[in-house]
Design an enzyme around this catalytic site. Structure first.
Site, PDB file in Angstrom:
ATOM      1  N   GLN A   1      23.733  36.148  42.977  1.00 34.91           N
ATOM      2  CA  GLN A   1      23.174  34.860  42.629  1.00 34.91           C
ATOM      3  C   GLN A   1      22.256  34.388  43.740  1.00 34.91           C
ATOM      4  O   GLN A   1      22.424  34.772  44.894  1.00 34.91           O
ATOM      5  CB  GLN A   1      24.289  33.845  42.370  1.00 34.91           C
ATOM      6  CG  GLN A   1      23.978  32.914  41.242  1.00 34.91           C
ATOM      7  CD  GLN A   1      25.216  32.314  40.605  1.00 34.91           C
ATOM      8  OE1 GLN A   1      26.188  32.036  41.280  1.00 34.91           O
ATOM      9  NE2 GLN A   1      25.173  32.100  39.311  1.00 34.91           N
TER      10      GLN A   1
ATOM     11  N   THR B   1      30.952  33.847  45.466  1.00 35.92           N
ATOM     12  CA  THR B   1      31.764  34.911  44.867  1.00 35.92           C
ATOM     13  C   THR B   1      31.445  34.998  43.377  1.00 35.92           C
ATOM     14  O   THR B   1      32.324  34.901  42.538  1.00 35.92           O
ATOM     15  CB  THR B   1      33.257  34.666  45.137  1.00 35.92           C
ATOM     16  OG1 THR B   1      33.421  34.356  46.526  1.00 35.92           O
ATOM     17  CG2 THR B   1      34.088  35.912  44.841  1.00 35.92           C
ATOM     18  N   HIS B   2      30.176  35.101  43.095  1.00 37.46           N
ATOM     19  CA  HIS B   2      29.736  35.267  41.719  1.00 37.46           C
ATOM     20  C   HIS B   2      29.065  36.626  41.589  1.00 37.46           C
ATOM     21  O   HIS B   2      27.882  36.726  41.308  1.00 37.46           O
ATOM     22  CB  HIS B   2      28.785  34.132  41.312  1.00 37.46           C
ATOM     23  CG  HIS B   2      29.434  32.777  41.383  1.00 37.46           C
ATOM     24  ND1 HIS B   2      28.736  31.596  41.357  1.00 37.46           N
ATOM     25  CD2 HIS B   2      30.750  32.421  41.481  1.00 37.46           C
ATOM     26  CE1 HIS B   2      29.579  30.571  41.443  1.00 37.46           C
ATOM     27  NE2 HIS B   2      30.809  31.051  41.522  1.00 37.46           N
ATOM     28  N   ASN B   3      29.829  37.670  41.836  1.00 34.05           N
ATOM     29  CA  ASN B   3      29.342  39.035  41.674  1.00 34.05           C
ATOM     30  C   ASN B   3      29.459  39.395  40.196  1.00 34.05           C
ATOM     31  O   ASN B   3      30.432  39.010  39.550  1.00 34.05           O
ATOM     32  CB  ASN B   3      30.201  40.027  42.471  1.00 34.05           C
ATOM     33  CG  ASN B   3      30.618  39.479  43.820  1.00 34.05           C
ATOM     34  OD1 ASN B   3      31.529  38.651  43.907  1.00 34.05           O
ATOM     35  ND2 ASN B   3      29.965  39.914  44.866  1.00 34.05           N
TER      36      ASN B   3
END
Ligand SMILES: Cc1cc2nc3c(=O)[nH]c(=O)nc-3n(C[C@H](O)[C@H](O)[C@H](O)COP(=O)(O)OP(=O)(O)OC[C@H]3O[C@@H](n4cnc5c(N)ncnc54)[C@H](O)[C@@H]3O)c2cc1C
Ligand code: SF4
Lengths: 570, 255
Positions: free
Chosen positions: A332, A499-501
């Site tokens: 992101q 933590t938006h993998n």
């Protein structure tokens, strides 16, 4: 030799939101489910001492122990990947409830545009809007098809919110009203309205009031305690798997939870999975757990890793562009602006993980992209999540980073700055992918996952555009100094970003370009369902979990169907 | 007036201000250490009884945690202390790193999980790596501190023929800047890695819950108007005005 256990209907690999939802839904319908979770058990009563910034937000007590397992990283395929030796850019979950224990609870739905991104982009802007190396593709499902599942997840977690004026159609209102309005959210809304934008209160899983979900689970009212992101909730007010789907599964009597159980293999006969192999990490003992269906619910990284080590599905090759496992890793883009206020102090130490206000005017295709050199965009929000003193030492540009002046200014501005942040969409790019590292191993002798990732031109253009928009709002809010955050030249694994993998085991309509169908059932192993943001073909301009939760309910329905009829579901 | 003199004056002034401002004389926290390590600050500290400094029972037991469990050579600790104070100096806002107990905080951290890097991936092979790949040294954090402090001492001797903690502030800053820029060769790691660990550790010690041994008497939090642990802000979250709230630490759970 691994000890062979009696066969069960379903195994979930990992017990976070996705593993919890699958377990609850299938156990309610009478299937025998085993949940294997590598970390320890934990629940609300473990969080009485949780207001400890150092322990939880700095030393990451609730997150992955990288001494056992991590990833390796490089910016480009011609570099040597090296281990991420400590957590940094993202904070992978570990332990019962996964990252759902320490998430913020900002709960969005992706936009209708996201699910048909290639079709809609080409239709409006022509085939050449985005270069051939950007591997955008439709998801094999539309927003309208997914709507009932969004609704289901929102009811399970009791989301407090009001609709985005620029979001997709909704069949129902949010289950609980929006969170409270504060000086900060109000100021953001007034400023954005003046600029002709469409602000709304951020949809939140920190609940505005006590709520009982359709499964009968009680979620309490948020106290705005300011220790939320990276912390567990001592009130049971931040919806987590631990206060909802996990107890729901347990009440059925059909669910068996095994913690400290690290899965190392999905056993695969070339057509189907027959079970999993796992290690009891406390004793070192190995077990084989046969099962009719496997739900791979171990988050983006390990979803890809376990398929690669188990040799299920064709690994993605960035040179030929063939293969699917590891493909379309996205992240992101985080433009934003910081405002320093000389005359005002804000109660920024109070707050909740998902207390905030958002505009979607620059998200998705909500604005015309004819004259810009990127597609998509991002949600732009102000949040009041509780600023704690170790992590927040704001100083205007050109201030030294230590010493007398640093100390004085970081103290002065601590309560005198606000931050507008955007979550910019991330488009898949040919050389951004995951595979297995040839050198480094985890504590069980398995290869580490290797991440090859860097920002693209599209990312940088998007960053600049959305960043400037956020600064316009900040100026309108009356900040004396406005600093527009600049895009980094290269992606860096060290500083925390998000933590938006996403990606690696993506969904779609075509087995040649996707790994799972729209029930998240693998094309190459019909009894394996790979659930999580790993299924996203690209990442949108929102937090992922609203969409992850919806897809998990969809996958649960698929697994139920499969248990009755077998075969490919599409 | 030398920098050191200024510090002493400042501390005295601050002490007077504090004791007149705060009912019950919620204290300075710098005295004991000042006496111990001799670089700093407050000679009054030696003679203050717990009653005078406002130390109650619990704070006395806090004071008893002020001993070394990692460092063996007191000189190393003095060098560390002097460096922390330059990063976070005493000023008109309140105590600096020494006054807050940060050097003890760091000593204690270095002895435990943090110092021994127990949650870090420490398997080889080790290669230098690019800037975006992060920490790649085989050294544990406490070894990085050992090396860093050793070279602070050496650099000080080489450049000024004096002990680091005996230099004046500007000279100390000069050396610390060289570390910050990675200009001082260290064994097994880089001086900027040490510096950035040190800088973070100072802020962590200044602002973490007092249970860790820093942030003495919550003075770090008071400077920032951070109320520490509060059970709920439900009744205040909508307030229009800025709220000054008396801080509480985790300790309230154990009363
Ligand atoms: C600080 C933080 C804030 C966040 N805030 C938000 C937010 O506001 N909104 C939002 O939408 N999202 C947010 N997220 C992301 C959100 O937490 C995740 O999208 C969500 O929790 C993912 O659920 P999951 O089930 O896919 O994975 P996880 O929650 O990661 O669960 C996976 C589980 O699998 C286990 N596991 C992994 N490998 C193995 C193995 N080999 N064997 C056995 N078990 C294994 C792990 O230990 C873990 O418990 C945040 C994340 C973080 C870290
Ligand atoms: S802010 Fe609310 S939801 Fe978050 S931890 Fe505190 S009480 Fe729980």
């Amino acid at each position: 030799m691994a000890k062979k256990l009696p066969k069960v209907d379903v195994v979930t690999i990992g017990v976070g939101w996705t593993g919890g939802i699958i377990a609850a839904e299938l156990a309610k319908q009478g299937l025998k489910v085993v949940g294997l979770e590598r970390g320890a058990s934990r629940s609300t009563k473990d969080f009485l001492m949780v207001h400890d910034e150092y322990r939880y937000a700095i030393r990451y007590e609730l997150m992955q122990d990288t001494s056992k397992e991590t990833i390796t990283f490089r910016n480009a395929p011609n570099e040597r990947a090296l281990p991420m030796r400590q957590l940094g850019s993202f904070l992978i979950g570990e332990g019962l409830g996964g990252a759902g224990v320490h998430w913020n609870g900002q709960n969005f739905r992706f936009l209708p545009y996201d699910f048909q991104i290639r079709t809609m982009t080409e239709k409006k802007y022509g085939k050449n809007k985005i270069g051939a190396d950007y591997l955008i593709q439709d998801w094999g499902i539309t927003y309208d098809q997914l709507e009932p599942y969004f609704d289901r997840f929102e009811k399970t977690i009791g989301v407090s919110g009001e609709p985005s004026p620029l979001g997709g159609q909704r069949s129902n209102a949010y289950p609980t009203p929006p969170m409270k309005e504060t000086v900060i959210t109000k100021r953001f809304k007034e400023a954005s309205k003046k600029l002709g934008l469409h602000p709304y209160h951020m949809p939140s899983a920190n609940l505005s009031k006590a709520y009982k979900n359709p499964d009968g689970e009680q979620i309490n009212a948020c106290q705005y305690c300011g220790f939320c992101e990276r912390f567990g909730c001592e009130y049971g007010a931040k919806t987590s798997p631990n206060v909802t789907v996990i107890p729901t599964a347990e009440k059925t009597g059909n669910y068996e939870l095994r913690t400290h159980s690290n899965v190392t293999r999905i056993l695969y006969d070339g057509k189907k999975a027959t079970g999993v192999r796992y290690v009891d990490v406390l004793t070192g003992e190995e077990f084989e757990q046969p099962a009719d269906m496997i739900a791979l619910t171990s988050y983006v990284m390990n979803n890809a890793k376990l398929l690669l080590t188990s040799k299920i599905g064709k690994p993605y090759d960035p040179n030929s562009g063939t293969g699917v496992i590891g493909k379309n890793y996205c992240y992101q883009i985080l433009p934003g602006s910081v405002g320093f206020f000389e005359k005002e102090q804000f109660n920024t130490f109070m707050g909740a993980g998902a207390l905030g206000a958002t505009v979607d005017d620059f998200n998705g295709d909500n604005f015309d992209h004819s004259d810009v050199d990127f597609i998509h965009g991002g949600s732009v929000s102000i949040t009041q999540t509780g600023l704690r003193p170790i992590q927040n030492n704001p100083v205007p540009p050109d201030t030294p980073t230590w010493g007398k002046e640093f100390k004085a200014k970081s103290i002065h501005y601590y309560n005198r700055f606000l931050n507008i942040g955007a979550q910019g969409a991330s488009m898949p790019f040919r050389r951004n992918y995951m595979d297995l590292d040839p050198t480094y191993k985890d504590a069980y002798g398995e290869p580490l996952l290797r991440l090859t990732y860097d920002f693209t031109e599209q990312d940088k253009n998007l960053f600049k555009f959305v960043g400037e928009k956020s600064s316009e709002i900040m100026k309108e809010m009356g900040a004396d100094t406005v600093v527009t955050i600049k895009s980094a030249e290269k992606y860096n694994i060290v500083p925390y970003q998000t933590t938006h993998n996403t990606g690696g085991v993506i969904m779609g309509a075509d087995p040649n370009t996707s790994a799972v169908n729209n029930y998240l059932q693998m094309w190459d192993a019909e009894n394996v369902f790979v659930v999580g943001a790993s299924a996203f073909p690209h990442n949108s301009g929102y937090n992922p979990t609203g969409t992850v939760g919806a897809l998990a309910y969809r996958a649960a329905e698929g697994m139920m169907k499969y248990s009755k009829q077998g075969g490919s579901l599409v | 007036m030398t920098d050191k003199d200024q510090k002493v004056t400042m501390t005295r002034r601050r002490f007077i201000r504090n004791s007149s401002l705060v009912a019950g004389g919620a204290a300075i926290g710098g005295g004991l250490i000042g006496a111990l390590i001799g670089t700093n600050l407050d000679n009054d500290g030696k003679v203050k009884t717990s009653h005078e400094t406002g130390h109650n029972q619990q704070e006395n037991s806090e004071a008893s945690t002020r001993a070394l469990i990692y460092f063996t050579d007191r000189e190393d600790f003095q060098v560390l202390s002097a460096a922390t104070e330059r990063i976070f100096p005493e000023d008109e806002n309140g105590p600096g790193a020494i006054g807050l107990g940060v050097p003890y905080y760091i000593d204690h951290q270095l002895a435990g999980n943090y110092g021994n890097s127990t949650r870090e991936y420490m398997q080889g092979p080790f290669f230098p790596g690019t800037e975006t790949q992060g920490y790649q040294s085989p050294l544990k954090r406490n070894q990085v501190f050992n090396e860093g402090i050793r070279m602070l001492k050496e650099t000080s001797q080489k450049n000024y023929n004096k002990k680091f903690d005996e230099l004046d502030g500007e000279q100390q800053d000069e050396i610390l800047s060289q570390f910050e820029q990675g200009k001082v060769p260290l064994r097994g790691t880089d001086s900027n890695v040490f510096f950035s660990l040190l800088r973070s550790a100072v802020l962590e010690g200044a602002y973490s819950d007092p249970v860790y041994g820093g942030n003495a008497n919550m003075e770090g939090w008071k400077m920032k108007n951070f109320p520490g642990h509060q059970a709920s802000y439900l009744s205040q979250i909508e307030a229009k005005e800025f709220k000054k709230i008396k801080p509480q630490s985790l300790h309230v759970f154990h009363k």
